[in-house]
Write an enzyme that holds these catalytic residues in place. Sequence first.
Site, PDB file in Angstrom:
ATOM      1  N   LYS A   1       0.643   9.409  -0.815  1.00 19.87           N
ATOM      2  CA  LYS A   1       1.754   8.650  -0.232  1.00 19.87           C
ATOM      3  C   LYS A   1       2.967   9.584  -0.205  1.00 19.87           C
ATOM      4  O   LYS A   1       3.822   9.541  -1.091  1.00 19.87           O
ATOM      5  CB  LYS A   1       2.004   7.401  -1.090  1.00 19.87           C
ATOM      6  CG  LYS A   1       2.673   6.268  -0.359  1.00 19.87           C
ATOM      7  CD  LYS A   1       2.549   4.970  -1.137  1.00 19.87           C
ATOM      8  CE  LYS A   1       3.574   3.950  -0.717  1.00 19.87           C
ATOM      9  NZ  LYS A   1       3.546   3.544   0.668  1.00 19.87           N
TER      10      LYS A   1
HETATM   11  N1  PPE Z   1      -0.936   1.883   4.287  1.00 20.46           N
HETATM   12  C1  PPE Z   1       0.282   2.455   4.323  1.00 20.46           C
HETATM   13  C2  PPE Z   1       0.551   3.508   5.329  1.00 20.46           C
HETATM   14  C3  PPE Z   1       1.246   2.029   3.425  1.00 20.46           C
HETATM   15  O1  PPE Z   1       2.446   2.593   3.443  1.00 20.46           O
HETATM   16  C4  PPE Z   1       0.953   1.006   2.499  1.00 20.46           C
HETATM   17  C5  PPE Z   1       1.996   0.526   1.541  1.00 20.46           C
HETATM   18  C6  PPE Z   1      -0.342   0.445   2.512  1.00 20.46           C
HETATM   19  C7  PPE Z   1      -1.260   0.923   3.419  1.00 20.46           C
HETATM   20  C8  PPE Z   1      -0.758  -0.613   1.535  1.00 20.46           C
HETATM   21  O2  PPE Z   1      -0.826  -0.103   0.238  1.00 20.46           O
HETATM   22  P1  PPE Z   1      -0.572  -1.006  -1.033  1.00 20.46           P
HETATM   23  O3  PPE Z   1       0.883  -1.327  -1.075  1.00 20.46           O
HETATM   24  O4  PPE Z   1      -1.012  -0.171  -2.161  1.00 20.46           O
HETATM   25  O5  PPE Z   1      -1.403  -2.235  -0.876  1.00 20.46           O
HETATM   26  N2  PPE Z   1       3.304   0.537   2.061  1.00 20.46           N
HETATM   27  C9  PPE Z   1       4.438   0.487   1.172  1.00 20.46           C
HETATM   28  C10 PPE Z   1       5.694   0.947   1.879  1.00 20.46           C
HETATM   29  C11 PPE Z   1       6.351  -0.008   2.794  1.00 20.46           C
HETATM   30  C12 PPE Z   1       7.692   0.520   3.208  1.00 20.46           C
HETATM   31  O6  PPE Z   1       8.347  -0.124   4.034  1.00 20.46           O
HETATM   32  O7  PPE Z   1       8.147   1.540   2.706  1.00 20.46           O
HETATM   33  C13 PPE Z   1       4.582  -0.870   0.510  1.00 20.46           C
HETATM   34  O8  PPE Z   1       3.992  -1.837   0.949  1.00 20.46           O
HETATM   35  O9  PPE Z   1       5.285  -0.941  -0.483  1.00 20.46           O
END
Ligand code: PPE
Length: 308
Positions: free
Chosen positions: A160
């Site tokens: 990330k």
């Molecule tokens: N894909 C991406 C690209 C992503 O950024 C997230 C989280 C997910 C999948 C889902 O991952 P998880 O939160 O572990 O279930 N995105 C984060 C960032 C959002 C933002 O605006 O910045 C979040 O949901 O916190």
Amino acid sequence: MPIIPTEKIWIDGDLVAWEEATVHVLTHSLHYGSGVFEGIRAYPTSSGVAVFRLTDHIDRLFSSAKVFMIDIPFTPAELVEATKELVRVNRLDDGCYIRPIVFLGYGEMGLNPLPCPVSVAVAAWPWGTYLGDEGVRKGIRLKISSWQRHDPNAVPTAAKGTGMYVNSSLAKVEALKAGYDEAVLLAPDGSVSECTGENIFVVKRGSLVVPPSSESGALEGITQRSVERIAADMGIDVAHEAIIRTDLYTADEAFLTGTAAEVVPIREVDDRVVGEGRPGPITTQIQQTYFAAVRGELDQYKDWLDHV
Ligand code: PPE
């Protein structure tokens, strides 16, 4: 979405006043996107505020840092404690969003990040629904983006990393300008990857299908993992299989998952109505269970909660 300031931000071991948590304009990560971060939520429960899957998020932060060869100058246990302390001192009893970020600071310039000083900050503030209250209740409209998801050999999609989100922002703007709520990104092979900040699930003949993270270049979501366990406990099969855009058009139901977004039904993709055009029975059941689990209402998921 506007940020609602709280009192303190944790930075490099200290709790500082919100407005004092600033950086120099020559901060390395500002120029090259060389940071790693997390998004975490805390929820109110009957026994006080609790952070959802805190250690899993901190573990992913360390794993992202490893990919970028950043040495975090704290242990996972220290960052877990710092996060809990931050939620406590800011009295975020009604829940909040938490943003840990590891970034390369001021002192070195140029593409070699290795000599840069490493900073760690954790901020937390109250954050409402990410894709709107109506989206959570009625479902959202998606558009397949003309921007492609990263090739995992161009940037490490399993991490990330801050700079990687330029791709998500481009797709998000394109979708919003075209009148949709969110974008779907396709992997270089044309299969469905994920949304700009969420994973995608489709429901077909009573089973769930989710694109495999490594091949599709999607982040392996912690919400996705939670939903997979919830589904398994309900006796619903989950397959990790490549899907293509028409699988979204013809799905019985579809939804997306993410920490910020939570569980959001999808009601249209590229102007095709998905299923009945409203949250389907499996989506609704999973969404309700997720909301109950994060609030500590279900005993079997209490191991996901870290009380502050
Ligand atoms: N894909 C991406 C690209 C992503 O950024 C997230 C989280 C997910 C999948 C889902 O991952 P998880 O939160 O572990 O279930 N995105 C984060 C960032 C959002 C933002 O605006 O910045 C979040 O949901 O916190």
